[in-house]
Design a protein around this motif. Structure first.
Motif, PDB file in Angstrom:
ATOM      1  N   MET A   1      58.254  60.635 -23.495  1.00 13.20           N
ATOM      2  CA  MET A   1      58.830  60.646 -22.518  1.00 13.20           C
ATOM      3  C   MET A   1      57.966  61.468 -21.895  1.00 13.20           C
ATOM      4  O   MET A   1      58.320  62.972 -22.698  1.00 13.20           O
ATOM      5  CB  MET A   1      60.072  60.820 -22.753  1.00 13.20           C
ATOM      6  N   LEU A   2      58.227  61.597 -20.396  1.00 14.88           N
ATOM      7  CA  LEU A   2      57.150  62.731 -19.406  1.00 14.88           C
ATOM      8  C   LEU A   2      56.216  63.752 -19.972  1.00 14.88           C
ATOM      9  O   LEU A   2      56.458  64.690 -20.020  1.00 14.88           O
ATOM     10  CB  LEU A   2      58.463  63.236 -18.878  1.00 14.88           C
ATOM     11  N   GLY A   3      55.632  62.818 -20.979  1.00 17.74           N
ATOM     12  CA  GLY A   3      54.620  63.891 -22.346  1.00 17.74           C
ATOM     13  C   GLY A   3      54.625  64.727 -22.927  1.00 17.74           C
ATOM     14  O   GLY A   3      54.025  65.419 -23.285  1.00 17.74           O
ATOM     15  N   LEU A   4      56.130  64.234 -23.652  1.00 14.32           N
ATOM     16  CA  LEU A   4      56.615  65.554 -24.449  1.00 14.32           C
ATOM     17  C   LEU A   4      56.698  64.590 -26.027  1.00 14.32           C
ATOM     18  O   LEU A   4      56.601  63.153 -25.471  1.00 14.32           O
ATOM     19  CB  LEU A   4      57.892  65.832 -23.851  1.00 14.32           C
ATOM     20  N   PRO A   5      56.971  65.437 -27.202  1.00 18.98           N
ATOM     21  CA  PRO A   5      56.666  64.449 -27.894  1.00 18.98           C
ATOM     22  C   PRO A   5      58.370  64.111 -28.273  1.00 18.98           C
ATOM     23  O   PRO A   5      59.490  64.615 -26.979  1.00 18.98           O
ATOM     24  CB  PRO A   5      56.883  65.568 -29.377  1.00 18.98           C
ATOM     25  N   GLY A   6      58.688  63.672 -29.295  1.00 16.84           N
ATOM     26  CA  GLY A   6      60.052  62.775 -29.611  1.00 16.84           C
ATOM     27  C   GLY A   6      61.109  63.603 -29.944  1.00 16.84           C
ATOM     28  O   GLY A   6      60.579  64.365 -30.457  1.00 16.84           O
ATOM     29  N   GLY A   7      62.063  63.676 -29.786  1.00 15.70           N
ATOM     30  CA  GLY A   7      63.397  64.809 -30.579  1.00 15.70           C
ATOM     31  C   GLY A   7      63.621  65.450 -28.799  1.00 15.70           C
ATOM     32  O   GLY A   7      64.847  66.207 -29.313  1.00 15.70           O
ATOM     33  N   ILE A   8      62.897  65.524 -27.943  1.00 15.17           N
ATOM     34  CA  ILE A   8      63.674  66.231 -26.821  1.00 15.17           C
ATOM     35  C   ILE A   8      64.176  66.157 -26.012  1.00 15.17           C
ATOM     36  O   ILE A   8      64.039  65.040 -25.017  1.00 15.17           O
ATOM     37  CB  ILE A   8      61.637  67.207 -25.361  1.00 15.17           C
ATOM     38  N   GLN A   9      65.055  67.629 -26.169  1.00 16.05           N
ATOM     39  CA  GLN A   9      66.586  66.912 -25.401  1.00 16.05           C
ATOM     40  C   GLN A   9      66.861  68.190 -23.682  1.00 16.05           C
ATOM     41  O   GLN A   9      67.554  67.567 -22.883  1.00 16.05           O
ATOM     42  CB  GLN A   9      67.602  67.562 -25.630  1.00 16.05           C
ATOM     43  N   ALA A  10      65.806  68.457 -24.078  1.00 18.27           N
ATOM     44  CA  ALA A  10      65.945  70.203 -23.078  1.00 18.27           C
ATOM     45  C   ALA A  10      64.647  70.613 -22.258  1.00 18.27           C
ATOM     46  O   ALA A  10      63.429  70.533 -23.772  1.00 18.27           O
ATOM     47  CB  ALA A  10      67.459  70.955 -23.179  1.00 18.27           C
ATOM     48  N   LEU A  11      64.170  71.479 -21.134  1.00 16.16           N
ATOM     49  CA  LEU A  11      63.179  71.308 -20.619  1.00 16.16           C
ATOM     50  C   LEU A  11      63.275  72.939 -19.721  1.00 16.16           C
ATOM     51  O   LEU A  11      64.212  73.325 -19.076  1.00 16.16           O
ATOM     52  CB  LEU A  11      62.518  70.803 -19.447  1.00 16.16           C
ATOM     53  N   LEU A  12      62.436  73.613 -20.434  1.00 20.13           N
ATOM     54  CA  LEU A  12      62.815  75.085 -19.748  1.00 20.13           C
ATOM     55  C   LEU A  12      61.621  75.616 -19.180  1.00 20.13           C
ATOM     56  O   LEU A  12      60.712  75.646 -19.628  1.00 20.13           O
ATOM     57  CB  LEU A  12      63.032  76.317 -21.433  1.00 20.13           C
TER      58      LEU A  12
ATOM     59  N   GLU B   1      69.072  72.687 -29.520  1.00 21.79           N
ATOM     60  CA  GLU B   1      68.258  73.880 -30.389  1.00 21.79           C
ATOM     61  C   GLU B   1      66.985  73.901 -30.705  1.00 21.79           C
ATOM     62  O   GLU B   1      66.474  73.323 -29.403  1.00 21.79           O
ATOM     63  CB  GLU B   1      68.653  73.270 -32.285  1.00 21.79           C
ATOM     64  N   PRO B   2      66.295  74.983 -29.975  1.00 17.13           N
ATOM     65  CA  PRO B   2      64.974  75.598 -30.178  1.00 17.13           C
ATOM     66  C   PRO B   2      64.408  74.465 -29.815  1.00 17.13           C
ATOM     67  O   PRO B   2      63.357  73.974 -28.808  1.00 17.13           O
ATOM     68  CB  PRO B   2      64.786  76.961 -30.749  1.00 17.13           C
ATOM     69  N   LYS B   3      64.000  73.908 -31.323  1.00 17.43           N
ATOM     70  CA  LYS B   3      63.416  72.380 -31.875  1.00 17.43           C
ATOM     71  C   LYS B   3      63.023  70.997 -30.879  1.00 17.43           C
ATOM     72  O   LYS B   3      62.470  70.908 -30.453  1.00 17.43           O
ATOM     73  CB  LYS B   3      63.606  72.081 -33.150  1.00 17.43           C
ATOM     74  N   HIS B   4      64.674  71.443 -30.395  1.00 19.91           N
ATOM     75  CA  HIS B   4      64.729  70.191 -29.265  1.00 19.91           C
ATOM     76  C   HIS B   4      64.530  70.388 -27.615  1.00 19.91           C
ATOM     77  O   HIS B   4      64.965  69.810 -27.394  1.00 19.91           O
ATOM     78  CB  HIS B   4      66.180  69.408 -28.995  1.00 19.91           C
ATOM     79  N   ALA B   5      63.797  71.366 -27.653  1.00 23.25           N
ATOM     80  CA  ALA B   5      63.637  72.622 -26.073  1.00 23.25           C
ATOM     81  C   ALA B   5      62.163  71.906 -25.709  1.00 23.25           C
ATOM     82  O   ALA B   5      61.815  72.538 -26.948  1.00 23.25           O
ATOM     83  CB  ALA B   5      64.707  73.291 -26.003  1.00 23.25           C
ATOM     84  N   ALA B   6      61.691  72.097 -24.645  1.00 19.75           N
ATOM     85  CA  ALA B   6      60.115  72.138 -24.055  1.00 19.75           C
ATOM     86  C   ALA B   6      60.550  73.527 -23.463  1.00 19.75           C
ATOM     87  O   ALA B   6      60.875  73.721 -22.475  1.00 19.75           O
ATOM     88  CB  ALA B   6      59.729  70.587 -23.613  1.00 19.75           C
ATOM     89  N   VAL B   7      58.999  74.524 -23.324  1.00 25.02           N
ATOM     90  CA  VAL B   7      59.153  75.413 -22.822  1.00 25.02           C
ATOM     91  C   VAL B   7      57.694  74.857 -21.936  1.00 25.02           C
ATOM     92  O   VAL B   7      56.957  74.873 -22.014  1.00 25.02           O
ATOM     93  CB  VAL B   7      58.682  76.630 -23.965  1.00 25.02           C
ATOM     94  N   PHE B   8      57.717  75.391 -20.801  1.00 23.21           N
ATOM     95  CA  PHE B   8      56.921  75.435 -19.413  1.00 23.21           C
ATOM     96  C   PHE B   8      56.561  76.335 -18.676  1.00 23.21           C
ATOM     97  O   PHE B   8      57.356  77.619 -17.702  1.00 23.21           O
ATOM     98  CB  PHE B   8      57.193  74.535 -17.868  1.00 23.21           C
ATOM     99  N   GLU B   9      55.429  77.210 -19.289  1.00 22.60           N
ATOM    100  CA  GLU B   9      55.073  78.144 -19.272  1.00 22.60           C
ATOM    101  C   GLU B   9      53.236  78.852 -18.479  1.00 22.60           C
ATOM    102  O   GLU B   9      52.582  77.729 -18.550  1.00 22.60           O
ATOM    103  CB  GLU B   9      55.080  79.583 -19.865  1.00 22.60           C
TER     104      GLU B   9
END
Ligand code: BG6
Length: 224
Positions: free
Chosen positions: A1-12, A171-179
Motif C-alpha cells: 500500500m502506498l509503496g510501503l511494505p506490509g505492516g506499516i501503520q504510521a507515517l512520520l 512501534e517503530p517497526k510499524h512506522a515509516a520515516v520520510f526524509e
C-alpha cells in the motif's frame, strides 16, 4: 500500500524539503548568514553535510566545528537568531508551497487510514504547516519547540521520531520515516523504523541510501 511494505501503520514526515519547498529557503538563509559572519559556505557540500535536517544550533556548531571554530553559547544563539530573522523574511517575501505530490500522498494516506505525524527540527514548523494548510493531515507534531521542551536529542539521533511513534501508539517497526536530509534518514535507520523513504531534492540519491534510506524517490507521488 502506498509503496510501503506490509505492516506499516504510521507515517512520520519531515517538513522542510519533504512536504514543503522550504529546504532551499533555509539553505539560502544559512549561506548568507555564515558568509556575513566571514565563513564561506557551500550549499552542495556544507549545508547537506553539516546543517540540513539538524536543530538550528546543532547545525551551527557542526558546520563551525568542521572549520575548527568553537564559539560560546551566546554567539551560537546570536547567529541562529540572525539566520531565523532572515529565513522568516524570505518565507514571507517568497511564500511557501506544499509539494503537490506530497499533498496527494497525504490525502491517500488519510484515506487508507494510516496514522500521520510531523517530525521536524524546525521551530517554525507550526507556522509553515498552517500557511500551507497541511496541518489538517497531522495527528501529532514533534518539532523543534517540542524537542526543546522535552530535552530530546535532535536528528541524526532517532529521539524525535521515536517520540512521534509513541504518541501515535505505534512501534517503530510499524512506522515509516520520510526524509530528505542525510541526518534525517540516519535518524530513521538509528531508530530501527520499519521503512525509511529518502526524498531526493538535492541530487543526492546515493548518499541518502548510504545514510539509511531503504528506497529513494524524487517525489512522493512516485509511491502512489
Ligand atoms: O531554525 P529552525 O526554523 O528552527 O530550523 C532548524 C532546521 O530545520 C530543518 O528542518 C532544516 O532542514 C534546517 O535547515 C534548519 O536549520
Amino acid at each position: 500500500m502506498l509503496g510501503l511494505p506490509g505492516g506499516i501503520q504510521a507515517l512520520l514526515f519531515d517538513l522542510d524539503g519533504v512536504l514543503t519547498d522550504t529546504a532551499a529557503v533555509h539553505a539560502k538563509a544559512w549561506k548568507q548568514t555564515f558568509e556575513d559572519e566571514g565563513y564561506p559556505f557551500d550549499i552542495a557540500t556544507d549545508y547537506v553535510k553539516y546543517v540540513d535536517g539538524k536543530a538550528r544550533e546543532d547545525g551551527i556548531r557542526s558546520f563551525l566545528a568542521s572549520r575548527d571554530v568553537h564559539l560560546s553559547e551566546s554567539e551560537v544563539t546570536r547567529i541562529g537568531t540572525v539566520k531565523n530573522d532572515l529565513v522568516l523574511r524570505l518565507i514571507r517575501e517568497q511564500g511557501v508551497e506544499a509539494y503537490e505530490g506530497s499533498r496527494r500522498y497525504l490525502e491517500a494516506a488519510e484515506q487508507a487510514g494510516l496514522k500521520r505525524a510531523l517530525v521536524s527540527s524546525s521551530n517554525n514548523a507550526e507556522e509553515v504547516l498552517k500557511v500551507t494548510g497541511i496541518d489538517r493531515f497531522m495527528q501529532e507534531r514533534v518539532d523543534g519547540v517540542v524537542k526543546s521542551e522535552l530535552g530530546l536529542n535532535g536528528k541524526p539521533a532517532p529521539d524525535t521520531f521515536l517520540e512521534a511513534a509513541k504518541r501515535l501508539g505505534v512501534e517503530p517497526k510499524h512506522a515509516a520515516v520520510f526524509e530528505d536530509a542525510l541526518a534525517g534518514v540516519q535518524a530513521g535507520r538509528a531508530g530501527d523504523f520499519g521503512y525509511v523513504v529518502g526524498v531526493n531534492r538535492a541530487n543526492q540519491a546515493e548518499a541518502l541510501k548510504q545514510h539509511g534510506a531503504d528506497v529513494v524517490v524524487d517525489d512522493l507521488a512516485e509511491l502512489l
